[in-house]
Design an enzyme around this catalytic site. Structure first.
Site, PDB file in Angstrom:
ATOM      1  N   LEU A 155      11.381 -23.548  22.786  1.00  0.00           N
ATOM      2  CA  LEU A 155      10.035 -22.995  22.598  1.00  0.00           C
ATOM      3  C   LEU A 155       9.564 -23.144  21.158  1.00  0.00           C
ATOM      4  O   LEU A 155       8.372 -23.281  20.889  1.00  0.00           O
ATOM      5  CB  LEU A 155      10.026 -21.502  22.969  1.00  0.00           C
ATOM      6  CG  LEU A 155      10.196 -21.157  24.442  1.00  0.00           C
ATOM      7  CD1 LEU A 155      10.346 -19.656  24.622  1.00  0.00           C
ATOM      8  CD2 LEU A 155       9.008 -21.666  25.255  1.00  0.00           C
ATOM      9  N   GLY A 156      10.499 -23.072  20.223  1.00  0.00           N
ATOM     10  CA  GLY A 156      10.120 -23.162  18.816  1.00  0.00           C
ATOM     11  C   GLY A 156      11.330 -23.009  17.911  1.00  0.00           C
ATOM     12  O   GLY A 156      12.461 -22.884  18.374  1.00  0.00           O
ATOM     13  N   GLY A 207      12.572 -20.910  14.338  1.00  0.00           N
ATOM     14  CA  GLY A 207      12.287 -19.901  13.322  1.00  0.00           C
ATOM     15  C   GLY A 207      13.351 -19.909  12.243  1.00  0.00           C
ATOM     16  O   GLY A 207      14.273 -20.731  12.262  1.00  0.00           O
ATOM     17  N   SER A 208      13.220 -18.994  11.279  1.00  0.00           N
ATOM     18  CA  SER A 208      14.192 -18.907  10.203  1.00  0.00           C
ATOM     19  C   SER A 208      15.558 -18.469  10.729  1.00  0.00           C
ATOM     20  O   SER A 208      16.597 -18.797  10.177  1.00  0.00           O
ATOM     21  CB  SER A 208      13.706 -17.910   9.144  1.00  0.00           C
ATOM     22  OG  SER A 208      13.451 -16.642   9.739  1.00  0.00           O
ATOM     23  N   PHE A 209      15.556 -17.710  11.806  1.00  0.00           N
ATOM     24  CA  PHE A 209      16.796 -17.246  12.431  1.00  0.00           C
ATOM     25  C   PHE A 209      17.509 -18.406  13.119  1.00  0.00           C
ATOM     26  O   PHE A 209      18.724 -18.548  13.051  1.00  0.00           O
ATOM     27  CB  PHE A 209      16.438 -16.152  13.434  1.00  0.00           C
ATOM     28  CG  PHE A 209      17.611 -15.522  14.125  1.00  0.00           C
ATOM     29  CD1 PHE A 209      18.144 -14.328  13.672  1.00  0.00           C
ATOM     30  CD2 PHE A 209      18.170 -16.104  15.255  1.00  0.00           C
ATOM     31  CE1 PHE A 209      19.219 -13.728  14.323  1.00  0.00           C
ATOM     32  CE2 PHE A 209      19.243 -15.514  15.907  1.00  0.00           C
ATOM     33  CZ  PHE A 209      19.764 -14.327  15.431  1.00  0.00           C
ATOM     34  N   PRO A 233      16.773 -21.671  16.535  1.00  0.00           N
ATOM     35  CA  PRO A 233      15.897 -22.142  17.616  1.00  0.00           C
ATOM     36  C   PRO A 233      15.691 -21.068  18.687  1.00  0.00           C
ATOM     37  O   PRO A 233      16.537 -20.207  18.906  1.00  0.00           O
ATOM     38  CB  PRO A 233      16.669 -23.343  18.180  1.00  0.00           C
ATOM     39  CG  PRO A 233      18.097 -23.071  17.846  1.00  0.00           C
ATOM     40  CD  PRO A 233      18.078 -22.346  16.533  1.00  0.00           C
ATOM     41  N   VAL A 234      14.531 -21.155  19.366  1.00  0.00           N
ATOM     42  CA  VAL A 234      14.204 -20.236  20.457  1.00  0.00           C
ATOM     43  C   VAL A 234      13.998 -21.060  21.725  1.00  0.00           C
ATOM     44  O   VAL A 234      13.267 -22.056  21.712  1.00  0.00           O
ATOM     45  CB  VAL A 234      12.926 -19.425  20.145  1.00  0.00           C
ATOM     46  CG1 VAL A 234      12.647 -18.443  21.271  1.00  0.00           C
ATOM     47  CG2 VAL A 234      13.071 -18.689  18.820  1.00  0.00           C
ATOM     48  N   LYS A 250      16.908 -16.490  21.620  1.00  0.00           N
ATOM     49  CA  LYS A 250      16.920 -16.877  20.204  1.00  0.00           C
ATOM     50  C   LYS A 250      18.362 -17.007  19.743  1.00  0.00           C
ATOM     51  O   LYS A 250      19.135 -16.044  19.792  1.00  0.00           O
ATOM     52  CB  LYS A 250      16.161 -15.847  19.367  1.00  0.00           C
ATOM     53  CG  LYS A 250      15.967 -16.243  17.917  1.00  0.00           C
ATOM     54  CD  LYS A 250      14.841 -15.466  17.244  1.00  0.00           C
ATOM     55  CE  LYS A 250      15.146 -14.027  17.024  1.00  0.00           C
ATOM     56  NZ  LYS A 250      14.149 -13.354  16.147  1.00  0.00           N
ATOM     57  N   ASP A 271       8.224  -7.827   7.341  1.00  0.00           N
ATOM     58  CA  ASP A 271       7.886  -9.240   7.514  1.00  0.00           C
ATOM     59  C   ASP A 271       6.761  -9.402   8.531  1.00  0.00           C
ATOM     60  O   ASP A 271       6.835 -10.256   9.416  1.00  0.00           O
ATOM     61  CB  ASP A 271       9.129 -10.025   7.949  1.00  0.00           C
ATOM     62  CG  ASP A 271       8.957 -11.539   7.756  1.00  0.00           C
ATOM     63  OD1 ASP A 271       8.113 -11.932   6.924  1.00  0.00           O
ATOM     64  OD2 ASP A 271       9.662 -12.318   8.427  1.00  0.00           O
TER      65      ASP A 271
END
Length: 438
Positions: free
Chosen positions: A132-133, A135-137, A139-140, A154, A250
């Site tokens: 899906l996308g 992020g900093s954490f 992949p999702v 996530k 955040d």
């Protein structure tokens, strides 16, 4: 005489034997008590290793996420400096041995949040291919569970050290934070060296992509106002409904997710902290363009820092300008305007320039501008911002209702709208708001 002497000897011998027996009994009793105490301590330690005790602690030293979780008397706060051995890390997450001879690990729940096996998530995400996308954490992915439920998965990137702490924070915080405008944590997975979070699926993605990303689309004024209203309610719950209060740290449009009905929810609590007033400073955390200037200069993050970030999000909603691409400069120019007057119309999204929508957008811009005041003391509390947005929504709803009313009732409603507009003008004027609390 001899008989008397013999009696004395017998008495002395008997006393000696009795003393010896008493001494031996005392020794045996001491040994028994020692072994019993050792057994109790060992049992306590075993239970401690098997339990997962999650407690939020303000101002944890060396742990930016302010979460400490006890594992055999060793705090998660120490993991960054002294990583726990694999056995103790497994003990923290309630790792138990095989189940009836099977190798599949059985995991204890953290505060009742369900746990998933890695192999099940692997299957649900089609071997982690339905992305899906990013992020900093990490992949999702989109996942379809055996029940047919669609969720977002996530996965913590393997090279992310900050992500480990964020993972712990998110699991612990979302186990106790529940509100319709906060994204719900469905479960988590700690297996095969992976740290995975499972959330409810938000089909319309995040606000940033809708405003100026690959999935950009034109949002109506009603949708923007509803999003602002939803987000303010979510933040208000964190600040004034949660016990103890939580500061998100955040807030940004990428962390505002939208469901199929375009209702907004606040997400990503990895950097969140409980509100503390101990004077301690924390490392700078956040996203460029949304960070409170006062926080950047003092390292002290407060509720008013979240209010600042929300003010930026409000300006995003009415301008569709990315904060990382000069939004603040546009705001400053519009604030001085021509003839020293504020001129928000110069930066409004072109889709909001028609009729009464432009007027309402300017009112919301006034509210947003108050939120980003350089002095935290002069910013409104989030409850005051929510109240202002609620009045705008009421006005919007009443205005639409007039189309189905008889003329006499329409005049009454319009007078009410006019009265509310005066109230809004007073609320969003450039003079300072009187804080609800010192």
């Amino acid at each position: 005489m001899v008989g008397s002497a013999g009696k004395v000897v017998v008495i002395v011998v008997a006393a000696g034997v009795t003393s010896a027996l008493l001494a031996a009994a005392c020794v045996f009793l001491a040994i028994w008590l020692y072994r019993r105490r050792a057994s109790v301590v060992a049992g306590t330690r075993t239970r401690s290793l098997e339990s997962t005790t999650a407690t939020l602690r303000a101002g944890s030293v060396g742990f930016d996420s302010s979460v400490s979780i006890s594992v055999a008397s060793q705090s998660v706060a120490d993991w960054g400096q002294h990583p726990l051995p694999a056995a103790k890390r497994a003990a923290f997450w309630g790792w138990r041995g095989g189940n009836n001879g099977r190798d599949a690990p059985q995991l204890l729940s953290v505060s009742g949040i369900p746990q998933y096996h890695y192999k099940d998530l692997q299957k649900a995400t089609n071997n982690f291919t339905m992305i899906l996308g990013q992020g900093s954490f990490g992949p999702v992915y989109k996942a379809v569970m055996p029940t047919g439920e669609v969720v977002a998965v996530k996965v913590l990137a393997s090279d992310s050290t900050q992500g480990e702490r964020e993972f712990q924070t998110e699991v612990v915080l979302l186990s106790r934070l529940h509100h319709r405008n906060l994204v719900n944590l469905v479960g988590y997975c700690v297996e095969k060296g992976q740290r995975i979070l499972i959330y409810e699926f938000m089909s319309n993605g995040n606000l940033a992509s809708l405003l100026y990303g690959d999935n950009k689309r034109s949002l109506s004024w009603q949708e923007r106002l509803q999003i602002a209203h939803d987000v303010s309610h979510g933040i208000e719950y964190l600040h004034e409904g949660a016990v103890p209060p939580v500061i998100h740290r955040d807030l940004k449009s990428a962390n505002i997710l939208l469901d199929q009905s375009m209702r907004a929810k606040v997400a990503d609590f990895g950097l969140s902290k409980e509100e503390v007033f101990d004077g301690r400073k924390s490392a700078l955390k956040g996203t460029y363009g949304y960070m409170d200037p006062d926080y950047m200069s003092t390292n002290k993050f407060t509720k008013k820092s979240d209010v600042y970030s929300f003010g930026i999000i409000l300006f995003e909603l009415i301008t569709a300008i990315n904060p990382q691409q000069g939004l603040m400069e546009y705001i400053d120019l519009a604030a001085i305007g021509g003839e020293g007057k504020v001129d928000w119309e110069e930066i409004l999204d072109k889709n909001l320039l028609a009729g009464s929508v432009a007027e309402e957008a300017r009112v919301l811009a006034d509210v947003a501008y108050r939120c980003i005041n350089k002095s935290p003391r002069k910013r409104p509390w989030i409850s005051e911002v929510t109240q202002a947005i609620s009045r705008l929504r009421q006005r919007q709803l009443m205005k639409h209702d007039t189309t189905a009313l008889p003329r006499s009732e329409t005049r009454t409603v319009l007078r009410r709208i006019e009265y509310q507009h005066v109230e809004l003008s007073d609320l969003t004027g450039l003079k300072e708001l009187t804080p609800m609390r010192a």
